[in-house]
Design an enzyme around this catalytic site. Structure first.
Site, mmCIF file in Angstrom:
data_model
loop_
_atom_site.group_PDB
_atom_site.id
_atom_site.type_symbol
_atom_site.label_atom_id
_atom_site.label_comp_id
_atom_site.label_asym_id
_atom_site.label_seq_id
_atom_site.Cartn_x
_atom_site.Cartn_y
_atom_site.Cartn_z
ATOM 1 N N GLN A 1 0.831 -1.207 0.000
ATOM 2 C CA GLN A 1 0.000 0.000 0.000
ATOM 3 C C GLN A 1 0.862 1.252 0.000
ATOM 4 O OE1 GLN A 1 -2.619 -0.629 3.336
ATOM 5 N NE2 GLN A 1 -3.657 -2.342 2.348
ATOM 6 N N ASP A 2 1.571 1.502 1.079
ATOM 7 C CA ASP A 2 2.528 2.603 1.123
ATOM 8 C C ASP A 2 3.655 2.208 2.072
ATOM 9 O OD1 ASP A 2 0.972 2.765 3.394
ATOM 10 O OD2 ASP A 2 0.303 4.812 3.071
ATOM 11 N N PRO A 3 4.746 2.971 2.100
ATOM 12 C CA PRO A 3 5.908 2.558 2.899
ATOM 13 C C PRO A 3 5.586 2.489 4.393
ATOM 14 C CG PRO A 3 6.515 4.261 1.315
ATOM 15 C CD PRO A 3 5.019 4.196 1.325
#
Length: 227
Positions: free
Chosen positions: A67-69
């Site tokens: 999804q995101d870091p």
């Protein structure tokens, strides 16, 4: 992320694949520099923002989308789910991935959370959003990275060579429509996060199933072994 031409930031095959969104990559660099100028940091560190695109485009056989870091300082390294070798304890999602890895393949638990060997062997570890504000999950969603990573996913799917996409969770499953065409198969299961791993991620055998799909399409399997 410094202001440099796309072909100076990513592998040549990726530079060509991302050419349609080169202006958007430039715009994202401007966004990140503006964040720093306003006193707001971002993760991962600048040189690692586009790290997933530094491995050869033509060698990608597996796509794993995050999804995101990780928003925890020191965790994000530019490859989805991966962390630096010295990170302890591991993020819970990564611990669950390793548990399934051991159960599926019969390998011992890896000594650290660095997934670079997978990336070097043709596993694309791509976050849908490539940066995040520290300690603020999802803070850079909707800022423009999605156009870049969507272009990347469509470019991979459009190739004539076999690829398997491993889609963990509902967000990743929404990308399935981008994978149409070419020779791309997909494996779907719940996300490995502690909230959903017990609802079908454990026991889903993504690693062995992905290799079965690759070899069934005439491609070499991935060597999933980690030190």
């Amino acid at each position: 992320m410094t202001a440099r031409a796309l072909d100076e930031l990513v592998e040549p095959g990726w530079a060509k694949a991302l050419e349609p969104v080169a202006d958007q990559v430039t715009a994202m660099g401007q966004f990140l520099r503006a964040e720093l100028a306003a006193g707001r940091k971002y993760l991962p560190a600048g040189p690692n923002v586009l790290r997933a695109f530094t491995f050869p485009f033509d060698q990608v056989r597996i796509l794993i989308v995050g999804q995101d870091p990780y928003p925890t300082p020191g965790h994000a390294v530019g490859l989805s789910f991966s962390v630096a070798p010295d990170v302890r304890p591991l993020p819970r999602s990564l611990s669950n991935i390793f548990q399934e890895y051991a159960d599926d393949l019969g390998y011992p638990m890896p000594a650290c959370g660095d997934l670079t060997p997978w990336a070097q062997r043709g596993v694309m570890l791509l976050n849908r959003v490539l940066t995040v504000r520290p300690s603020n999950p999802a803070s850079h969603r909707g800022k423009g990275w999605e156009a870049v990573t969507e272009c990347a996913i469509r470019a991979l799917a459009a190739r004539s060579q076999p690829m398997v996409a491993i889609l963990w969770g509902r967000d990743a499953s929404t990308l399935k429509s981008m994978l149409a065409g070419g020779d791309c198969a997909s494996i779907e299961s719940p996300h490995p996060s502690p909230l959903s791993a017990s609802r079908g991620f454990f026991g889903s055998r993504p690693f062995s199933r992905a290799n079965e799909l690759l070899t069934g399409r005439g491609a070499d399997p991935i060597d999933w072994r980690l030190p």
